[in-house]
Enzyme design. Structure first.
Site, PDB file in Angstrom:
ATOM      1  N   HIS A 135      40.152   2.324-103.303  1.00 25.17           N
ATOM      2  CA  HIS A 135      39.595   1.121-102.680  1.00 25.17           C
ATOM      3  C   HIS A 135      40.805   0.327-102.213  1.00 25.17           C
ATOM      4  O   HIS A 135      41.530  -0.250-103.027  1.00 25.17           O
ATOM      5  CB  HIS A 135      38.736   0.316-103.671  1.00 25.17           C
ATOM      6  CG  HIS A 135      38.137  -0.904-103.056  1.00 25.17           C
ATOM      7  ND1 HIS A 135      36.779  -1.070-102.890  1.00 25.17           N
ATOM      8  CD2 HIS A 135      38.706  -2.005-102.499  1.00 25.17           C
ATOM      9  CE1 HIS A 135      36.547  -2.222-102.278  1.00 25.17           C
ATOM     10  NE2 HIS A 135      37.707  -2.809-102.039  1.00 25.17           N
ATOM     11  N   HIS A 159      36.587   3.626 -97.003  1.00 27.66           N
ATOM     12  CA  HIS A 159      35.970   2.607 -96.131  1.00 27.66           C
ATOM     13  C   HIS A 159      36.981   1.744 -95.368  1.00 27.66           C
ATOM     14  O   HIS A 159      37.039   0.546 -95.541  1.00 27.66           O
ATOM     15  CB  HIS A 159      34.979   1.724 -96.897  1.00 27.66           C
ATOM     16  CG  HIS A 159      35.434   1.305 -98.283  1.00 27.66           C
ATOM     17  ND1 HIS A 159      36.640   0.712 -98.546  1.00 27.66           N
ATOM     18  CD2 HIS A 159      34.804   1.407 -99.475  1.00 27.66           C
ATOM     19  CE1 HIS A 159      36.728   0.466 -99.836  1.00 27.66           C
ATOM     20  NE2 HIS A 159      35.635   0.879-100.426  1.00 27.66           N
ATOM     21  N   LYS A 207      38.627   7.465-108.922  1.00 28.00           N
ATOM     22  CA  LYS A 207      38.542   6.320-108.001  1.00 28.00           C
ATOM     23  C   LYS A 207      39.317   5.132-108.569  1.00 28.00           C
ATOM     24  O   LYS A 207      39.137   4.769-109.720  1.00 28.00           O
ATOM     25  CB  LYS A 207      37.057   5.938-107.835  1.00 28.00           C
ATOM     26  CG  LYS A 207      36.795   4.667-107.034  1.00 28.00           C
ATOM     27  CD  LYS A 207      36.847   4.918-105.559  1.00 28.00           C
ATOM     28  CE  LYS A 207      36.787   3.624-104.749  1.00 28.00           C
ATOM     29  NZ  LYS A 207      35.433   3.142-104.523  1.00 28.00           N
ATOM     30  N   HIS A 241      27.030   4.898-103.448  1.00 24.66           N
ATOM     31  CA  HIS A 241      26.673   4.176-104.678  1.00 24.66           C
ATOM     32  C   HIS A 241      25.168   4.292-104.869  1.00 24.66           C
ATOM     33  O   HIS A 241      24.398   3.890-103.982  1.00 24.66           O
ATOM     34  CB  HIS A 241      27.016   2.687-104.570  1.00 24.66           C
ATOM     35  CG  HIS A 241      28.470   2.405-104.367  1.00 24.66           C
ATOM     36  ND1 HIS A 241      29.342   2.158-105.406  1.00 24.66           N
ATOM     37  CD2 HIS A 241      29.215   2.320-103.237  1.00 24.66           C
ATOM     38  CE1 HIS A 241      30.555   1.940-104.931  1.00 24.66           C
ATOM     39  NE2 HIS A 241      30.512   2.032-103.605  1.00 24.66           N
ATOM     40  N   HIS A 258      31.031   8.895 -99.849  1.00 25.71           N
ATOM     41  CA  HIS A 258      31.193   7.614-100.587  1.00 25.71           C
ATOM     42  C   HIS A 258      29.820   6.982-100.758  1.00 25.71           C
ATOM     43  O   HIS A 258      29.304   6.322 -99.857  1.00 25.71           O
ATOM     44  CB  HIS A 258      32.132   6.680 -99.815  1.00 25.71           C
ATOM     45  CG  HIS A 258      32.534   5.484-100.609  1.00 25.71           C
ATOM     46  ND1 HIS A 258      33.845   5.102-100.774  1.00 25.71           N
ATOM     47  CD2 HIS A 258      31.800   4.569-101.292  1.00 25.71           C
ATOM     48  CE1 HIS A 258      33.906   4.015-101.515  1.00 25.71           C
ATOM     49  NE2 HIS A 258      32.664   3.661-101.840  1.00 25.71           N
ATOM     50  N   ASP A 294      29.598   4.397 -98.021  1.00 24.65           N
ATOM     51  CA  ASP A 294      29.705   3.237 -98.916  1.00 24.65           C
ATOM     52  C   ASP A 294      28.371   2.492 -98.994  1.00 24.65           C
ATOM     53  O   ASP A 294      28.346   1.271 -99.137  1.00 24.65           O
ATOM     54  CB  ASP A 294      30.828   2.290 -98.482  1.00 24.65           C
ATOM     55  CG  ASP A 294      31.197   1.301 -99.594  1.00 24.65           C
ATOM     56  OD1 ASP A 294      30.847   1.566-100.758  1.00 24.65           O
ATOM     57  OD2 ASP A 294      31.825   0.273 -99.302  1.00 24.65           O
TER      58      ASP A 294
HETATM   59  O1  DOR Z   1      30.709  -3.785-100.697  1.00 24.45           O
HETATM   60  C1  DOR Z   1      30.933  -3.035-101.625  1.00 24.45           C
HETATM   61  N1  DOR Z   1      29.992  -2.748-102.537  1.00 24.45           N
HETATM   62  N2  DOR Z   1      32.155  -2.503-101.744  1.00 24.45           N
HETATM   63  C2  DOR Z   1      32.500  -1.799-102.820  1.00 24.45           C
HETATM   64  O2  DOR Z   1      33.608  -1.366-102.888  1.00 24.45           O
HETATM   65  C3  DOR Z   1      31.559  -1.622-103.952  1.00 24.45           C
HETATM   66  C4  DOR Z   1      30.185  -1.718-103.489  1.00 24.45           C
HETATM   67  C5  DOR Z   1      29.178  -1.842-104.609  1.00 24.45           C
HETATM   68  O3  DOR Z   1      29.311  -1.139-105.601  1.00 24.45           O
HETATM   69  O4  DOR Z   1      28.243  -2.615-104.467  1.00 24.45           O
HETATM   70 ZN    ZN Z   2      32.128   1.746-102.420  1.00 25.55          ZN
END
Ligand code: DOR
Ligand code: ZN
Length: 346
Positions: free
Chosen positions: A135, A173, A98, A17, A15, A243
């Site tokens: 999520h 998460h 997702k 980003h 997970h 995450d």
């Molecule tokens: O805290 C988070 N940030 N939770 C998420 O689900 C997305 C993520 C983000 O993309 O910044």
């Molecule tokens: Zn996330």
């Protein structure tokens, strides 16, 4: 346990980003630095990754930054993701889809408000053996807030599992004892990711510190304990998904309206090792960060081009990760960990 651990395979982070553009070019090199060779990349870009072509192009951009990492991709569930799209996605090697419930987190404005209209898509995914990433939070309302949003979502998880028992589902998460219990109650097609930061944080450390603010928020000490127990239990349903979510420092410094997301990528494996060591469970580390997720996802990878060793050595987390104008503050900035990742090219 000796004071170093050689990994037969680098870690896998299910997970991640990394965004796009300059932020992507800043963050992608920290995947390997953190000890990871397989990264499952989240699709909440602006605009979100909703087509097979967009996912393929995104993967190519990621590979152009670091070809030593395997990037697995997932589509952002939206009305464009039809059963036809699923068939094309399967052929294109996209691993999953997702679900962002509308409005629950960063870039979730295009997310889902009702699940029923997507049942044909879920059925096609079940048939194609793709993975549904959830999520797991309900949007805020009169009776739903950040502390109970995950627990309120759990009946939806169970309902989807009941309707599509062969569909592989990951509750992303997890932050609560209730979520861990729900995942255990489901069959073997349901698994969960656990982040590094949720192994450390409780709600007290989020209050007043926007760098610890993410969605879902960290909960109570009893929840943190349940997460740590699950992660170190040796149950293959629970595996690592950081995450890690980078935001420019200015967006974290806003008092009201600070962006949700904790950045852990640059030291991901070291944070997890620290938490496992504190729990006296280092012997369970490799399964959690490397084996269980790979087994669940069945992703084909090339041979790793680098080797990861964890060494017991003081490791001060830098105050920032910086690249030109981009400044990101990592989790536990300025604090000391006792494990360090050494990466050696093969
Ligand atoms: O805290 C988070 N940030 N939770 C998420 O689900 C997305 C993520 C983000 O993309 O910044
Ligand atoms: Zn996330």
């Amino acid at each position: 346990m000796s004071d170093f651990i050689v990994f037969p395979k680098p870690a896998a982070d299910f997970h991640v980003h990394v965004r796009d553009g300059d932020m992507m070019r800043t963050v992608v090199p920290t995947i390997k630095q953190g000890g990871v060779s397989l990264a499952y990349i989240m699709p909440n870009l602006i605009p979100p990754v909703t087509t097979v072509l967009a996912a393929q192009e995104y993967r190519a951009r990621l590979e152009s930054v670091d070809s030593s990492v395997t990037f697995a991709t997932t589509l952002y569930l939206s009305p464009e993701v039809t059963p036809d799209t699923i068939q094309q996605a399967k052929k294109a090697g996209i691993s999953g889809v997702k679900v962002y419930p509308a409005g629950v987190t960063t870039n979730s404005d295009h997310g889902v408000s009702s699940y029923a209209s997507f049942y044909p898509t879920f059925a096609a995914m079940e048939e194609a053996d793709m993975v549904l990433n959830l999520h797991g939070e309900c949007p805020s309302s009169d009776h739903i807030n950040v502390l109970n949003a995950e627990e309120e979502f759990l009946p939806t998880l169970k309902d989807l599992h009941f309707r599509f028992p062969k569909l592989r589902i990951v509750l992303e998460h997890c932050t609560s004892a209730a979520a861990i219990a729900a995942v255990r109650e489901c069959g073997p097609t349901v698994a969960a990711t656990i982040t590094a930061h949720h192994l450390f944080l409780t709600i007290d450390e989020v209050t007043g510190n926007s760098y610890n603010f993410c969605k879902p928020v960290a909960k109570f000490p009893s929840d943190r304990k349940a997460l740590l127990e699950a992660a170190t239990s040796g149950e293959s349903k629970f595996f690592f998904g950081s995450d890690s979510a980078p935001h420019p420092i200015a967006n974290k410094q806003k008092g009201q309206g600070a962006a949700a997301g904790v950045f852990t990528q640059s030291h991901s494996l070291a944070y997890v090792a620290e938490a496992f060591d504190l729990a006296g469970k280092l012997d369970k580390l490799q399964d959690f960060v490397s084996n269980f997720g790979r087994e669940f996802y069945k992703i084909t990878e090339d041979q790793p081009t680098f080797q990861v060793t964890l060494v017991k050595e003081d490791n001060i987390i830098p105050n920032t990760v910086t690249n030109g104008d981009i400044v990101v503050v990592p989790f536990k900035a300025g604090e000391k960990l006792h494990w360090k990742v050494i990466v050696k090219d093969l």
